[in-house]
Scaffold this active site. Structure first.
Site, PDB file in Angstrom:
ATOM      1  N   GLY A  88      50.123   2.818 -56.248  1.00  0.00           N
ATOM      2  CA  GLY A  88      50.519   4.170 -56.500  1.00  0.00           C
ATOM      3  C   GLY A  88      51.289   4.357 -55.237  1.00  0.00           C
ATOM      4  O   GLY A  88      51.438   5.717 -54.625  1.00  0.00           O
TER       5      GLY A  88
ATOM      6  N   ASN B  51      54.615   4.050 -54.843  1.00  0.00           N
ATOM      7  CA  ASN B  51      55.743   4.796 -55.151  1.00  0.00           C
ATOM      8  C   ASN B  51      55.714   6.295 -55.596  1.00  0.00           C
ATOM      9  O   ASN B  51      55.920   7.313 -55.471  1.00  0.00           O
ATOM     10  CB  ASN B  51      56.450   3.964 -56.530  1.00  0.00           C
ATOM     11  CG  ASN B  51      57.372   3.129 -55.888  1.00  0.00           C
ATOM     12  OD1 ASN B  51      58.449   3.236 -55.646  1.00  0.00           O
ATOM     13  ND2 ASN B  51      57.025   1.743 -56.213  1.00  0.00           N
TER      14      ASN B  51
ATOM     15  N   LEU C 262      51.545  -0.492 -66.332  1.00  0.00           N
ATOM     16  CA  LEU C 262      51.841  -1.956 -66.936  1.00  0.00           C
ATOM     17  C   LEU C 262      51.763  -1.780 -68.432  1.00  0.00           C
ATOM     18  O   LEU C 262      51.854  -2.835 -69.061  1.00  0.00           O
ATOM     19  CB  LEU C 262      50.762  -2.838 -66.395  1.00  0.00           C
ATOM     20  CG  LEU C 262      51.084  -3.170 -64.764  1.00  0.00           C
ATOM     21  CD1 LEU C 262      50.048  -4.140 -64.322  1.00  0.00           C
ATOM     22  CD2 LEU C 262      52.534  -3.725 -64.720  1.00  0.00           C
ATOM     23  N   LYS C 263      51.298  -0.514 -68.979  1.00  0.00           N
ATOM     24  CA  LYS C 263      51.300  -0.807 -70.410  1.00  0.00           C
ATOM     25  C   LYS C 263      52.568  -0.342 -71.116  1.00  0.00           C
ATOM     26  O   LYS C 263      53.417   0.161 -70.427  1.00  0.00           O
ATOM     27  CB  LYS C 263      50.323   0.448 -71.026  1.00  0.00           C
ATOM     28  CG  LYS C 263      48.804   0.045 -70.927  1.00  0.00           C
ATOM     29  CD  LYS C 263      48.278  -0.447 -72.128  1.00  0.00           C
ATOM     30  CE  LYS C 263      46.909  -0.910 -71.729  1.00  0.00           C
ATOM     31  NZ  LYS C 263      46.437  -1.960 -72.663  1.00  0.00           N
TER      32      LYS C 263
ATOM     33  N   ILE D  98      55.296   1.598 -73.373  1.00  0.00           N
ATOM     34  CA  ILE D  98      55.413   2.739 -73.934  1.00  0.00           C
ATOM     35  C   ILE D  98      55.584   2.919 -75.350  1.00  0.00           C
ATOM     36  O   ILE D  98      56.625   2.362 -75.911  1.00  0.00           O
ATOM     37  CB  ILE D  98      56.684   3.760 -72.975  1.00  0.00           C
ATOM     38  CG1 ILE D  98      56.133   3.850 -71.558  1.00  0.00           C
ATOM     39  CG2 ILE D  98      56.798   4.956 -73.751  1.00  0.00           C
ATOM     40  CD1 ILE D  98      55.069   4.578 -71.144  1.00  0.00           C
TER      41      ILE D  98
ATOM     42  N   HIS E  78      62.003  -0.944 -61.497  1.00  0.00           N
ATOM     43  CA  HIS E  78      61.849  -2.387 -61.822  1.00  0.00           C
ATOM     44  C   HIS E  78      61.863  -3.172 -60.440  1.00  0.00           C
ATOM     45  O   HIS E  78      63.300  -2.888 -59.850  1.00  0.00           O
ATOM     46  CB  HIS E  78      62.572  -3.237 -62.770  1.00  0.00           C
ATOM     47  CG  HIS E  78      62.123  -4.562 -63.265  1.00  0.00           C
ATOM     48  ND1 HIS E  78      60.902  -4.752 -63.764  1.00  0.00           N
ATOM     49  CD2 HIS E  78      62.724  -5.825 -62.631  1.00  0.00           C
ATOM     50  CE1 HIS E  78      60.884  -6.377 -63.657  1.00  0.00           C
ATOM     51  NE2 HIS E  78      61.922  -6.790 -63.092  1.00  0.00           N
TER      52      HIS E  78
END
Ligand code: GRF
Length: 191
Positions: A12, A14, A85-86, A88, A104
């Protein structure tokens, strides 16, 4: 007030840069931080700033309508993915058109797509022997790393740079640009 929801699965850093940037902003507020991972450092970090945090349940992962309701009830106008990482779900993309963005750690369309996350990206960059890398902020659609590009910034690499060096350089760029790009996007939209 524009209300942002941040989604994060990891450290976290960012998310932290974004939370700090919008602290006391006059028209943009970080409303909540959601994570799919109980151990994500991002959850504790956000809570330490007094941000509402939420662990996404298995039921919510399986039925995106539950999460969509939660976000709509909180008046979220922008979903910001920061190391989430999941995938959407398509229903969420539909419920928040042009209102989900991702960062990214490479210059898309290169070094993107499935499996290209974290150190895998930087390792691939080093192996390709390219002279620069960078970061891409883009809209999220149903395909990984495929939505329209909003902003890119690049950084020169040295021949001796290893994946960890590239990661450090790119992360510095991300922290510098992500909050400002979010601000610009929301201010433009409210014109
Ligand atoms: C960043 O490099 C971002 O580009 C990628 O995941 C990383 C998240 O890092 N999507 P952090 O959790 O913000 O420190």
């Amino acid at each position: 007030m524009d209300q942002i929801a941040i989604f994060a699965s990891g450290t976290g850093s960012n998310a932290k840069a974004i939370i700090q940037y919008f602290d006391e902003h006059e028209s943009i507020k970080v409303n909540c931080l959601l994570s799919n991972k109980p151990s994500a450092k991002a959850l504790d970090m956000a809570a330490s700033f007094g941000i509402h945090t939420k662990l996404i349940s298995r039921a919510e992962l399986e039925n995106p309508m539950l999460l969509i309701d939660f976000l709509k009830e909180r008046g979220i106008s922008l979903i910001v993915l920061a190391g989430y990482l999941k995938k959407i779900p398509a229903d969420m993309v539909k419920a928040f058109p042009n209102a989900i963005i991702n960062i990214h750690p490479a210059l898309l369309p290169d070094f993107g797509g499935k499996g290209m996350y974290g150190m895998h990206v930087h390792q691939a960059v080093v192996e390709a022997g390219v002279g620069k890398s960078g970061m891409t902020i883009h809209y999220v659609n149903e395909v990984y790393d495929d939505g329209g590009i909003i902003f890119q910034a690049s950084v020169d690499l040295e021949e001796t740079d290893q994946a960890a060096d590239v990661a450090k350089k790119v992360l510095t760029l991300e922290h510098r640009h992500y909050p400002k790009v979010i601000e610009q996007l929301l201010l433009e939209r409210s014109k």
